[in-house]
Design an enzyme around this catalytic site. Structure first.
Site, PDB file in Angstrom:
ATOM      1  N   ARG A  99       0.830  -1.208   0.000  1.00 27.45           N
ATOM      2  CA  ARG A  99       0.000   0.000   0.000  1.00 27.45           C
ATOM      3  C   ARG A  99       0.866   1.261   0.000  1.00 27.45           C
ATOM      4  NH1 ARG A  99      -4.510   0.973   4.591  1.00 27.45           N
ATOM      5  NH2 ARG A  99      -2.763   1.307   6.017  1.00 27.45           N
ATOM      6  N   ARG A 155       3.137   4.858   4.156  1.00 29.86           N
ATOM      7  CA  ARG A 155       2.862   5.376   5.492  1.00 29.86           C
ATOM      8  C   ARG A 155       3.931   4.903   6.468  1.00 29.86           C
ATOM      9  NH1 ARG A 155      -3.328   4.143   7.012  1.00 29.86           N
ATOM     10  NH2 ARG A 155      -2.303   3.572   8.965  1.00 29.86           N
TER      11      ARG A 155
HETATM   12  P1  ADP Z   1      -4.956   1.360  10.461  1.00 25.65           P
HETATM   13  O1  ADP Z   1      -6.375   0.879  10.439  1.00 25.65           O
HETATM   14  O2  ADP Z   1      -4.149   0.878   9.305  1.00 25.65           O
HETATM   15  O3  ADP Z   1      -4.277   1.135  11.774  1.00 25.65           O
HETATM   16  P2  ADP Z   1      -5.860   4.076  10.905  1.00 25.65           P
HETATM   17  O4  ADP Z   1      -5.694   5.203   9.955  1.00 25.65           O
HETATM   18  O5  ADP Z   1      -7.230   3.646  11.246  1.00 25.65           O
HETATM   19  O6  ADP Z   1      -4.990   2.923  10.238  1.00 25.65           O
HETATM   20  O7  ADP Z   1      -5.097   4.402  12.277  1.00 25.65           O
HETATM   21  C1  ADP Z   1      -3.753   4.756  12.302  1.00 25.65           C
HETATM   22  C2  ADP Z   1      -3.243   4.827  13.740  1.00 25.65           C
HETATM   23  O8  ADP Z   1      -3.933   5.855  14.450  1.00 25.65           O
HETATM   24  C3  ADP Z   1      -3.452   3.587  14.599  1.00 25.65           C
HETATM   25  O9  ADP Z   1      -2.450   2.625  14.398  1.00 25.65           O
HETATM   26  C4  ADP Z   1      -3.424   4.170  16.006  1.00 25.65           C
HETATM   27  O10 ADP Z   1      -2.110   4.463  16.413  1.00 25.65           O
HETATM   28  C5  ADP Z   1      -4.135   5.493  15.825  1.00 25.65           C
HETATM   29  N1  ADP Z   1      -5.595   5.380  16.072  1.00 25.65           N
HETATM   30  C6  ADP Z   1      -6.589   5.643  15.173  1.00 25.65           C
HETATM   31  N2  ADP Z   1      -7.796   5.452  15.721  1.00 25.65           N
HETATM   32  C7  ADP Z   1      -7.578   5.055  17.002  1.00 25.65           C
HETATM   33  C8  ADP Z   1      -8.428   4.690  18.090  1.00 25.65           C
HETATM   34  N3  ADP Z   1      -9.766   4.699  17.979  1.00 25.65           N
HETATM   35  N4  ADP Z   1      -7.846   4.337  19.263  1.00 25.65           N
HETATM   36  C9  ADP Z   1      -6.506   4.324  19.400  1.00 25.65           C
HETATM   37  N5  ADP Z   1      -5.658   4.654  18.424  1.00 25.65           N
HETATM   38  C10 ADP Z   1      -6.170   5.013  17.228  1.00 25.65           C
END
Ligand code: ADP
Ligand code: ZN
Length: 220
Positions: A130, A162
């Protein structure tokens, strides 16, 4: 005006949540709220929030519940979400977040929780290749034949990997998903809010399934 629609999207990293949430948001006129994107935007802006969470994000750890809950509470209280609902992507991710969100959203409860199902070994290979536009967040699949720097077709931004899409961080995020987030599937099943949707297939095929699942809300 159409009735607001409030949807939570669960699913492993790399299941295609981001792409499908954008399409759902378009279809139902509700804002796509991605907590990962909110956090990455804060990091790019180098705001106080961004500085506080950058190391956590890069390692693939979870940001603490308290911070996430207040971030989301603020966001769903904004006018667009109050009026039109939301497609919530990346939150809740722990049972504590889900319980807090039940409380926060008591006046305007979530209509539907979708589990976008893709097996772990499949998402692993998707995530390793990705690439993401820094500016508009469009996702691409790397083949190795790209020019460097790679320019986004949609907005002209730079396409990069990323910082948390390294093999170590990916595996760690998937472990955390299994341990912390997958319990939410039975949590919402018990609330009678869960729809499981197969995430395998082309984006159009998956989207057709999602539309069917959302149409089911109206028949309750
Ligand atoms: P992915 O699903 O690939 O982990 P996201 O964009 O959803 O990517 O999230 C990236 C990062 O942001 C997570 O790995 C975490 O560190 C943080 N994060 C996002 N949403 C949350 C949440 N609801 N609680 C805790 N950490 C979060
Ligand atoms: Zn772009």
């Amino acid at each position: 005006m159409a009735h607001a629609v409030r949807i939570i999207m669960l699913g492993r990293q790399g299941a295609g949540k981001g792409t499908q949430c954008v399409r759902l948001a378009d279809e139902f006129g509700a804002p796509h709220i991605s907590t990962g994107e909110m956090l990455r935007a804060a990091v790019r802006k180098d705001s106080a929030l961004g500085r506080a969470v950058k190391a956590v994000l890069d390692k693939g750890e979870l940001v603490n519940d308290e911070l996430m809950i207040s971030l989301v509470q603020g966001r769903i209280g904004e006018e667009d979400a109050r009026m039109s609902g939301y497609i919530l992507d990346g939150f809740p991710r722990t049972v504590a977040q889900a319980q807090a969100f039940d409380h926060i959203s008591e006046v305007r409860p979530t209509d539907l929780v979708i589990d976008l199902e893709v097996k772990r070994d499949l998402v692993l290979s998707r995530l390793s290749s990705r690439r993401t536009c820094e500016q508009c967040q469009a996702n691409y699949v790397a083949t190795g034949a790209e020019s460097s720097p790679w320019t986004c077709e949609k907005c002209g931004g730079t396409v990069v990997q990323r910082a948390d899409d390294t093999p170590e961080a990916i595996n760690h995020r998937l472990d955390l998903y299994d341990a912390m987030t997958s319990p939410l599937i039975s949590y919402y099943k018990d609330q009678n809010k869960l729809a499981v949707v197969d995430g395998l297939g082309t984006p159009d095929e998956v989207f057709a399934r999602l539309r069917t699942a959302v149409a089911g809300i109206k028949n309750r």
